[in-house]
Motif scaffolding. Structure first.
Motif, mmCIF file in Angstrom:
data_model
loop_
_atom_site.group_PDB
_atom_site.id
_atom_site.type_symbol
_atom_site.label_atom_id
_atom_site.label_comp_id
_atom_site.label_asym_id
_atom_site.label_seq_id
_atom_site.Cartn_x
_atom_site.Cartn_y
_atom_site.Cartn_z
ATOM 1 N N GLU A 54 0.764 -1.203 -0.103
ATOM 2 C CA GLU A 54 -0.024 0.102 0.005
ATOM 3 C C GLU A 54 0.793 1.235 -0.009
ATOM 4 O OE1 GLU A 54 -1.097 0.839 4.774
ATOM 5 O OE2 GLU A 54 -2.707 -0.018 3.204
ATOM 6 N N ALA A 55 0.100 2.436 -0.161
ATOM 7 C CA ALA A 55 0.743 3.832 -0.489
ATOM 8 C C ALA A 55 1.161 4.167 1.003
ATOM 9 C CB ALA A 55 -0.081 4.763 -0.834
ATOM 10 N N PHE A 56 2.341 4.868 0.853
ATOM 11 C CA PHE A 56 2.640 5.541 2.308
ATOM 12 C C PHE A 56 3.460 7.106 1.900
ATOM 13 C CE2 PHE A 56 6.718 3.332 0.368
ATOM 14 C CZ PHE A 56 7.482 4.314 0.885
ATOM 15 N N ASP A 57 3.181 7.878 2.914
ATOM 16 C CA ASP A 57 3.621 9.180 2.876
ATOM 17 C C ASP A 57 4.245 9.536 4.140
ATOM 18 O OD1 ASP A 57 4.096 11.724 2.541
ATOM 19 O OD2 ASP A 57 2.477 12.182 1.290
ATOM 20 N N GLU A 58 5.291 9.807 4.627
ATOM 21 C CA GLU A 58 5.591 9.991 5.854
ATOM 22 C C GLU A 58 7.332 10.819 5.924
ATOM 23 O OE1 GLU A 58 8.521 6.514 7.493
ATOM 24 O OE2 GLU A 58 6.384 5.946 7.487
ATOM 25 N N VAL A 59 7.462 11.522 6.910
ATOM 26 C CA VAL A 59 8.878 12.218 7.112
ATOM 27 C C VAL A 59 9.683 11.267 7.930
ATOM 28 C CG1 VAL A 59 10.033 14.165 8.171
ATOM 29 C CG2 VAL A 59 7.887 14.358 7.025
ATOM 30 N N PHE A 60 10.693 10.748 7.603
ATOM 31 C CA PHE A 60 11.682 9.934 8.208
ATOM 32 C C PHE A 60 12.939 10.573 8.137
ATOM 33 C CE2 PHE A 60 14.872 6.353 7.896
ATOM 34 C CZ PHE A 60 14.643 5.727 9.339
ATOM 35 N N GLN A 61 13.429 10.911 9.238
ATOM 36 C CA GLN A 61 14.759 11.382 9.616
ATOM 37 C C GLN A 61 14.779 12.841 8.855
ATOM 38 O OE1 GLN A 61 18.162 9.080 9.212
ATOM 39 N NE2 GLN A 61 17.425 7.645 10.737
ATOM 40 N N GLY A 62 13.872 13.661 8.848
ATOM 41 C CA GLY A 62 13.605 14.841 8.219
ATOM 42 C C GLY A 62 13.524 14.857 6.626
ATOM 43 N N ARG A 63 13.261 13.628 6.238
ATOM 44 C CA ARG A 63 13.270 13.595 4.655
ATOM 45 C C ARG A 63 11.663 13.229 4.395
ATOM 46 N NH1 ARG A 63 18.508 13.142 2.433
ATOM 47 N NH2 ARG A 63 17.568 13.508 0.464
ATOM 48 N N ARG A 64 11.140 13.544 3.416
ATOM 49 C CA ARG A 64 9.882 13.186 2.978
ATOM 50 C C ARG A 64 9.961 11.975 2.211
ATOM 51 N NH1 ARG A 64 4.852 16.138 0.052
ATOM 52 N NH2 ARG A 64 3.178 14.516 0.620
ATOM 53 N N ILE A 65 9.428 10.812 2.602
ATOM 54 C CA ILE A 65 9.607 9.599 1.614
ATOM 55 C C ILE A 65 8.267 9.233 1.355
ATOM 56 C CG2 ILE A 65 11.589 8.755 2.694
ATOM 57 C CD1 ILE A 65 10.008 6.766 4.326
ATOM 58 N N GLN A 66 7.627 9.010 -0.030
ATOM 59 C CA GLN A 66 6.332 8.475 -0.442
ATOM 60 C C GLN A 66 6.683 7.223 -1.219
ATOM 61 O OE1 GLN A 66 6.438 12.354 -2.287
ATOM 62 N NE2 GLN A 66 4.467 12.669 -1.522
ATOM 63 N N GLY A 67 5.676 6.483 -1.339
ATOM 64 C CA GLY A 67 5.601 5.216 -2.220
ATOM 65 C C GLY A 67 4.144 5.092 -2.500
ATOM 66 N N ALA A 68 3.954 4.777 -3.848
ATOM 67 C CA ALA A 68 2.568 4.454 -4.349
ATOM 68 C C ALA A 68 2.548 3.579 -5.449
ATOM 69 C CB ALA A 68 1.856 5.777 -4.655
ATOM 70 N N PRO A 69 1.598 2.762 -5.401
ATOM 71 C CA PRO A 69 1.566 1.753 -6.747
ATOM 72 C C PRO A 69 1.038 2.444 -7.823
ATOM 73 C CG PRO A 69 -0.269 1.234 -5.139
ATOM 74 C CD PRO A 69 0.411 2.388 -4.484
ATOM 75 N N GLY A 70 1.481 2.009 -9.155
ATOM 76 C CA GLY A 70 0.853 2.556 -10.333
ATOM 77 C C GLY A 70 1.857 3.628 -10.974
ATOM 78 N N ALA A 71 2.732 4.359 -10.382
ATOM 79 C CA ALA A 71 3.477 5.322 -11.060
ATOM 80 C C ALA A 71 4.805 5.203 -11.124
ATOM 81 C CB ALA A 71 2.855 6.726 -10.508
ATOM 82 N N GLY A 72 5.593 4.136 -11.127
ATOM 83 C CA GLY A 72 6.881 4.014 -10.760
ATOM 84 C C GLY A 72 7.532 3.490 -11.855
ATOM 85 N N HIS A 73 8.776 3.194 -11.782
ATOM 86 C CA HIS A 73 9.582 2.654 -12.974
ATOM 87 C C HIS A 73 9.372 1.494 -13.438
ATOM 88 C CE1 HIS A 73 13.517 3.071 -14.916
ATOM 89 N NE2 HIS A 73 13.963 1.946 -14.522
ATOM 90 N N MET A 74 8.559 1.386 -14.495
ATOM 91 C CA MET A 74 7.954 0.041 -14.935
ATOM 92 C C MET A 74 8.796 -1.061 -15.156
ATOM 93 S SD MET A 74 5.020 1.056 -14.352
ATOM 94 C CE MET A 74 3.648 0.068 -15.394
ATOM 95 N N HIS A 75 9.974 -0.805 -15.452
ATOM 96 C CA HIS A 75 10.924 -1.778 -15.899
ATOM 97 C C HIS A 75 11.275 -2.748 -14.673
ATOM 98 C CE1 HIS A 75 11.131 -0.244 -20.016
ATOM 99 N NE2 HIS A 75 11.538 0.892 -19.427
ATOM 100 N N HIS A 76 11.584 -2.207 -13.567
ATOM 101 C CA HIS A 76 11.976 -2.955 -12.345
ATOM 102 C C HIS A 76 11.073 -3.050 -11.406
ATOM 103 C CE1 HIS A 76 15.685 -3.547 -14.965
ATOM 104 N NE2 HIS A 76 15.788 -2.090 -14.853
ATOM 105 N N GLY A 77 10.369 -2.068 -10.916
ATOM 106 C CA GLY A 77 9.851 -1.942 -9.750
ATOM 107 C C GLY A 77 8.199 -2.407 -9.685
ATOM 108 N N GLY A 78 7.815 -2.716 -11.016
ATOM 109 C CA GLY A 78 6.518 -3.415 -10.906
ATOM 110 C C GLY A 78 5.487 -2.457 -10.855
#
Length: 132
Positions: A54-78
């Motif tokens: 599932e998607a995530f959106d958070e601040v970790f050690q002062g950096r914003r990290i986000q992840g979501a299905p469907g919009a990634g690097h299609m060749h390797h990240g599925g």
């Protein structure tokens, strides 16, 4: 009558050292495949556990990290996109279901969130430079 043979001191020490080395390697291998998983890393997948995390959106050690299905690097990240401070972190899903990134290429993690967190730690405050 012959007595049962007993191992020499050298043989006993060699067997002990070999066993300990094997256990150490097995522990290291297990730790590297489980990554830095925390209870908040719920990889909530489809009803049978085979879908995209599932998607995530958070601040970790002062950096914003986000992840979501469907919009990634299609060749390797599925089709799963991971971003650090808005810059794409190229991720790849391995055949065993673990994830690696361009930053931590030889260290698999259980979820894209864990990959993003590990990349933040590895970057030590440096900016993520886009790949050409």
């Amino acid at each position: 009558m012959s007595r049962p043979s007993r191992p020499t001191r050298r043989e006993a020490i060699g067997a002990t050292v070999g066993t300990l080395a094997g256990l150490t390697l097995a522990g290291t291998a297990h730790a590297s495949t489980t990554g830095t998983r925390t209870p908040s890393d719920d990889a909530k997948t489809g009803p049978e556990g085979h879908g995209a995390p599932e998607a995530f959106d958070e601040v970790f050690q002062g950096r914003r990290i986000q992840g979501a299905p469907g919009a990634g690097h299609m060749h390797h990240g599925g089709g799963y996109a991971v971003r650090i401070d808005g810059q794409e972190l190229h991720v790849m899903r391995n055949a065993d279901g673990t994830w690696i990134s361009v930053v931590n290429h030889y260290e698999p993690f259980a979820t894209p969130r864990a990959v993003a967190r590990a990349a933040v730690v590895e970057l030590q405050g440096a900016a993520l430079v886009p790949l050409a």
